[in-house]
Design a protein around this motif. Structure first.
Motif, PDB file in Angstrom:
ATOM      1  N   VAL A   1       0.649  -0.808  -0.188  1.00 16.12           N
ATOM      2  CA  VAL A   1      -0.288   0.094  -0.166  1.00 16.12           C
ATOM      3  C   VAL A   1       1.083   1.185  -0.012  1.00 16.12           C
ATOM      4  CG1 VAL A   1      -1.764   1.146   1.207  1.00 16.12           C
ATOM      5  CG2 VAL A   1      -1.812  -1.025   1.234  1.00 16.12           C
ATOM      6  N   LEU A   2       0.449   2.128  -0.815  1.00 16.92           N
ATOM      7  CA  LEU A   2       1.710   3.508  -1.148  1.00 16.92           C
ATOM      8  C   LEU A   2       0.609   4.516  -0.712  1.00 16.92           C
ATOM      9  CD1 LEU A   2       2.726   3.008  -4.694  1.00 16.92           C
ATOM     10  CD2 LEU A   2       3.770   2.204  -2.445  1.00 16.92           C
ATOM     11  N   LYS A   3       1.296   5.144  -0.953  1.00 18.82           N
ATOM     12  CA  LYS A   3       1.054   6.976   0.039  1.00 18.82           C
ATOM     13  C   LYS A   3      -0.236   7.443  -0.733  1.00 18.82           C
ATOM     14  CE  LYS A   3       1.450  11.484   2.127  1.00 18.82           C
ATOM     15  NZ  LYS A   3       2.942  12.747   2.621  1.00 18.82           N
ATOM     16  N   PRO A   4      -1.283   8.129  -1.078  1.00 16.02           N
ATOM     17  CA  PRO A   4      -2.210   8.602  -2.138  1.00 16.02           C
ATOM     18  C   PRO A   4      -1.379   9.550  -2.494  1.00 16.02           C
ATOM     19  CG  PRO A   4      -2.876   8.650  -0.211  1.00 16.02           C
ATOM     20  CD  PRO A   4      -2.023   7.701   0.277  1.00 16.02           C
ATOM     21  N   ASP A   5      -2.180   9.862  -4.012  1.00 15.75           N
ATOM     22  CA  ASP A   5      -1.619  11.499  -4.396  1.00 15.75           C
ATOM     23  C   ASP A   5      -3.620  12.230  -4.111  1.00 15.75           C
ATOM     24  OD1 ASP A   5      -3.255  10.384  -6.224  1.00 15.75           O
ATOM     25  OD2 ASP A   5      -1.739  10.556  -8.195  1.00 15.75           O
ATOM     26  N   THR A   6      -2.995  13.519  -4.771  1.00 11.57           N
ATOM     27  CA  THR A   6      -4.561  14.175  -4.460  1.00 11.57           C
ATOM     28  C   THR A   6      -5.503  13.495  -5.355  1.00 11.57           C
ATOM     29  OG1 THR A   6      -3.301  15.844  -4.845  1.00 11.57           O
ATOM     30  CG2 THR A   6      -5.542  15.858  -5.312  1.00 11.57           C
ATOM     31  N   TYR A   7      -5.525  12.609  -6.499  1.00  8.36           N
ATOM     32  CA  TYR A   7      -7.109  11.563  -6.906  1.00  8.36           C
ATOM     33  C   TYR A   7      -7.139  10.593  -7.064  1.00  8.36           C
ATOM     34  CZ  TYR A   7      -5.800  16.914  -9.363  1.00  8.36           C
ATOM     35  OH  TYR A   7      -6.262  17.917  -9.464  1.00  8.36           O
ATOM     36  N   ASN A   8      -6.078   9.114  -6.679  1.00 12.52           N
ATOM     37  CA  ASN A   8      -5.867   8.606  -6.783  1.00 12.52           C
ATOM     38  C   ASN A   8      -4.804   8.066  -5.049  1.00 12.52           C
ATOM     39  OD1 ASN A   8      -5.876   8.140  -9.635  1.00 12.52           O
ATOM     40  ND2 ASN A   8      -4.305   9.668  -9.165  1.00 12.52           N
ATOM     41  N   THR A   9      -5.825   6.497  -5.036  1.00 12.24           N
ATOM     42  CA  THR A   9      -5.427   5.475  -3.759  1.00 12.24           C
ATOM     43  C   THR A   9      -3.805   4.651  -4.425  1.00 12.24           C
ATOM     44  OG1 THR A   9      -7.037   3.826  -4.298  1.00 12.24           O
ATOM     45  CG2 THR A   9      -7.189   5.829  -2.074  1.00 12.24           C
ATOM     46  N   LYS A  10      -3.134   4.094  -4.396  1.00 12.66           N
ATOM     47  CA  LYS A  10      -2.328   3.780  -4.992  1.00 12.66           C
ATOM     48  C   LYS A  10      -1.520   2.049  -3.911  1.00 12.66           C
ATOM     49  CE  LYS A  10       0.115   7.521  -7.315  1.00 12.66           C
ATOM     50  NZ  LYS A  10       0.914   8.771  -7.645  1.00 12.66           N
ATOM     51  N   TYR A  11      -0.787   1.418  -5.422  1.00 14.39           N
ATOM     52  CA  TYR A  11      -0.611   0.396  -4.806  1.00 14.39           C
ATOM     53  C   TYR A  11       0.410  -0.013  -5.917  1.00 14.39           C
ATOM     54  CZ  TYR A  11      -5.831   0.353  -2.318  1.00 14.39           C
ATOM     55  OH  TYR A  11      -6.386   1.087  -1.820  1.00 14.39           O
ATOM     56  N   PHE A  12       0.933  -1.089  -5.319  1.00 17.56           N
ATOM     57  CA  PHE A  12       2.195  -2.069  -5.776  1.00 17.56           C
ATOM     58  C   PHE A  12       1.368  -3.819  -5.974  1.00 17.56           C
ATOM     59  CE2 PHE A  12       6.045   0.138  -5.467  1.00 17.56           C
ATOM     60  CZ  PHE A  12       5.868   0.375  -6.487  1.00 17.56           C
ATOM     61  N   SER A  13       1.197  -3.918  -7.453  1.00 17.41           N
ATOM     62  CA  SER A  13       0.149  -5.258  -7.056  1.00 17.41           C
ATOM     63  C   SER A  13       1.286  -6.222  -8.366  1.00 17.41           C
ATOM     64  CB  SER A  13      -0.745  -5.001  -7.922  1.00 17.41           C
ATOM     65  OG  SER A  13      -1.219  -4.307  -9.137  1.00 17.41           O
ATOM     66  N   THR A  14       1.173  -7.730  -8.399  1.00 18.33           N
ATOM     67  CA  THR A  14       1.814  -8.381  -9.286  1.00 18.33           C
ATOM     68  C   THR A  14       0.228  -8.645  -9.784  1.00 18.33           C
ATOM     69  OG1 THR A  14       1.476 -10.400  -7.449  1.00 18.33           O
ATOM     70  CG2 THR A  14       2.972  -9.064  -7.571  1.00 18.33           C
ATOM     71  N   VAL A  15       1.009  -9.673 -11.108  1.00 15.83           N
ATOM     72  CA  VAL A  15      -0.446 -10.235 -12.111  1.00 15.83           C
ATOM     73  C   VAL A  15      -0.431 -11.537 -12.489  1.00 15.83           C
ATOM     74  CG1 VAL A  15      -0.803  -9.848 -14.631  1.00 15.83           C
ATOM     75  CG2 VAL A  15      -0.263  -8.160 -13.749  1.00 15.83           C
ATOM     76  N   ASN A  16      -1.522 -12.164 -11.771  1.00 11.92           N
ATOM     77  CA  ASN A  16      -1.611 -13.329 -11.532  1.00 11.92           C
ATOM     78  C   ASN A  16      -1.657 -13.828 -13.378  1.00 11.92           C
ATOM     79  OD1 ASN A  16      -0.629 -13.440  -9.090  1.00 11.92           O
ATOM     80  ND2 ASN A  16      -2.533 -13.101  -7.999  1.00 11.92           N
ATOM     81  N   ALA A  17      -3.016 -13.231 -13.564  1.00 15.13           N
ATOM     82  CA  ALA A  17      -3.563 -13.693 -15.326  1.00 15.13           C
ATOM     83  C   ALA A  17      -4.355 -12.526 -15.791  1.00 15.13           C
ATOM     84  CB  ALA A  17      -4.350 -14.973 -14.739  1.00 15.13           C
TER      85      ALA A  17
END
Length: 675
Positions: free
Chosen positions: A107-123
């Motif tokens: 879970v990353l620090k959000p900016d003014t317009y978005n919540t941000k995450y690092f995620s891995t692609v499973n499919a």
């Protein structure tokens, strides 16, 4: 023993050279065919040399080449090209939206317009895939927050992280690549098809545990700014720190205390070593002493979310604990490089992260130079020795990281010594008290008086940091420092340090030569950055044209009411081109540059019809018949900046294509330099 004789230092250097070679000169085929023969050759040579009094040169060369190849291959296999199921092989530039399964990893620090995450692609569309991406979810469309290990089924398209559109700007895409992130996806809540909780991972457990503690801290009587500091000190959680407060810490030279790193882990290591001294009085006490310290350090790492910085620091001090158990404490350089080597084997991409570079340089110079500095001011008075110890540690760390800090941040806090003399003794109290408060808050047993007392201490620290940060005359900003200057500075620092460690005529000559090299680099950089430039910058809804004449930078803009010298994109450009004089002027309609006539056409769409021009710059969406304009003025190229409507730009681009005339839109192609 000289540190250059340690084999692990040489092997670390070979690993680094292999990683750098793979980064700057990548290949399309993996080099495992090179590593295996080298390993086999080293094994044979070892069996041959183990009974020899003096090892052969071939054994050393083969060993160094082997570590070079390990570094090269270890970096290469982490690139998307060598991962068969990486999402970049499945997607292409013309792909439409697809059903993509993602797993949240951070879970990353959000900016003014978005919540941000690092995620891995499973499919992707049911086809197995891998790879790490940046997930951005619009705040307007969603109030839901996700946790680590949550699995999302989304309908969207993975795109590349955009490169900077202006020269000398921070390259966010390269930074993301150093974290193995090669794509991003932007969605709203309605594009999230399904969510579920995935199988728990150690990192996920750590992150969720930290989130639970943060939520319990929020229910205490700690004030917001003070709570944010304790979260940073103990939990490595910097998301809640106010931007102005963070900038104040940076200006005061104390930003290092806001990131859990080697400093914090080192303090905790010393405290634990002191508290667990009774173990040394029992049988196998030394082993238990080291084991308990290592376990508690890793428990602290788990508590702080297993962030890369704390993982690096705990790994390093775990090696120190083991080295002390084996009575190898005098070999600190060797121990430091052993942890350095281990971490690069685990993840070679860490080599390109600023925190990794600064933390190891700081520790290296403290271990290497601090004993020399400490002898100079040694005193028989305990208080003086303690203060002098803090000063020497601070100076050695600052010497070690200064060139790299100037290169990355282009500023130097002149009051860093005062700040650290006050902060470092207090940091031990803050760390120990903070850990106690976190534990009590997690158990919901935090007494009122303790929360108030700790809050008062942090508030006093923040007030002191804020006072130091506003002493503008001691904060040196916009310092030009290139890669070549960094190299020259470290050569000079190492040469001078070696001379003072053991004063000899030859080392004096080397130091003077290093000084001459640095002066030569400085003169060369002054000459290199004195050329003239004209750049049409990219900035949405604004027109900015920069003209650099020698050391002077003039920015032409539509109005000069507000200054642009300290904002994007002018600030970093001004520093990078080593400009010492700055001014702003109103945007001219027509001007000359290198005997070329340049026309700036704004919303009034007024232009001369009696002469030809070389370049037309379209700004603020002028309503003009571009075909007629081209026929009348016969320009060689046309530029549209970021102040124009996209519909207008699309029409102009088609007209230029029909006329076979070069056309540049800065919002797509980036800032345009006019030669």
């Amino acid at each position: 023993m000289k540190f250059i004789n340690f084999a692990v230092v040489k092997f670390s250097a070979c690993i680094v050279m292999g990683i750098l070679a793979a980064h700057f000169f990548p290949t399309t085929t993996i080099s495992a065919y090179l590593v295996l023969p080298l390993l086999f050759g080293v094994l044979i040579l070892w069996f041959y040399n183990r009974k020899q009094l003096i090892e052969t040169t071939y054994f050393g060369i083969a060993a160094y080449l082997c570590f070079f190849a390990i570094g090269y291959c270890n970096y290469q296999i982490r690139l998307p090209h060598f991962q068969a199921e990486h999402f970049s092989h499945i997607l292409n530039a013309n792909d439409d939206f697809k059903i993509i399964q993602l797993k949240i990893t951070e879970v990353l620090k959000p900016d003014t317009y978005n919540t941000k995450y690092f995620s891995t692609v499973n499919a992707i569309q049911g086809e197995a895939a891998t790879g790490k991406i940046l997930l951005q979810i619009s705040k307007d469309s969603s109030n839901t927050s996700f946790s680590v290990d949550d699995i999302l089924l989304v309908y969207g398209a993975i795109s590349k992280i955009p490169e900077p559109l202006n020269p000398h700007q921070f390259d966010y895409s390269e930074y993301m690549k150093s974290l193995s992130v090669y794509g991003q996806i932007k969605i709203s809540e309605k594009e999230i098809v399904h969510t579920t909780t995935g199988r728990k991972t150690l990192f996920g457990i750590a992150q969720n545990f930290r989130s639970t503690i943060v939520s319990k801290l929020q229910k205490t009587e700690l004030q917001s700014n003070e709570r944010a500091i304790i979260q940073a000190l103990v939990l490595g959680e910097k998301k809640d720190i106010d931007t102005d407060l963070y900038n104040a810490y940076a200006a005061a030279g104390a930003v290092h205390i806001l990131a859990v790193s080697g400093l914090h882990v080192g303090i905790l290591y010393l405290v634990l070593a002191f508290l667990l001294k009774p173990f040394l009085q029992i049988k196998y006490g030394a082993f238990l002493h080291a084991l308990v310290i290592v376990l508690l350090l890793w428990g602290f790492a788990l508590l702080s979310g297993l962030s890369p910085s704390v993982t690096r620091a705990v790994t390093m001090f775990s090696f120190f604990a083991v080295a002390k158990l084996l009575n190898r404490e005098t070999n600190s350089i060797n121990t430091l490089f052993l942890s350095f080597l281990t971490l690069l084997l685990i993840n070679p991409l860490w080599l390109f992260q600023v925190g990794f570079q600064l933390s190891f340089l700081a520790v290296f110079f403290i271990v290497w130079l601090q004993p020399l500095f400490y002898k100079v001011g040694f005193s028989k008075y305990t208080v003086v020795r303690k203060i002098w110890g803090i000063i020497t540690v601070t100076l050695c760390a600052q010497i070690g990281v200064l060139p790299l800090s100037l290169y990355y941040f282009h500023q130097f806090p002149g009051l860093f010594l005062l700040t650290n003399i006050v902060v470092l003794p207090l940091l031990t109290v803050l760390m120990c008290g903070g850990i106690l408060i976190v534990i009590l808050a997690a158990l919901q047993m935090l007494p009122h008086w303790l929360a108030q007392a700790y809050n008062a201490v942090i508030e006093s620290l923040n007030n002191f940091i804020t006072w130091v940060s506003v002493q503008d005359e001691f904060l040196f900003k916009s310092i030009h420092f290139s890669e070549v200057k960094v190299l020259g500075a470290y050569i000079l620092i190492i040469a001078v340090a070696l001379f003072f460690k053991k004063m000899k005529y030859r080392k004096l000559m080397v130091s003077l030569l290093a000084f001459a090299v640095f002066i030569t680099i400085y003169i060369f950089e002054e000459y290199r950055t004195s050329n003239n430039q004209l750049v049409v910058f990219q900035k949405n809804k604004q027109t900015l044209i920069g003209y650099k004449n020698g050391k002077k930078l003039i920015v032409y803009k539509s109005d000069t009411i507000s200054s642009s010298s300290e904002i994007y994109p002018i600030k970093s450009f001004k520093t990078a081109v080593n400009s010492t004089a700055y001014s702003e002027e109103l945007l001219p309609k027509v001007f000359q540059y290198k005997r070329k006539t340049i026309l700036v056409l704004d919303s009034l769409a007024v232009f001369p019809t009696h002469k030809k021009v070389h370049t037309i710059i379209l700004t603020h969406s002028p309503k003009v018949n571009l075909n007629r304009l081209i026929d009348s003025l016969q320009p060689k190229q046309i530029i549209a900046d970021g102040s124009n409507y996209f519909t207008y730009v699309t029409r102009w681009e088609k007209s230029c294509k029909l006329k076979k005339l070069p056309f540049c839109h800065t919002a797509k192609q980036g800032a345009f330099p006019i030669d």
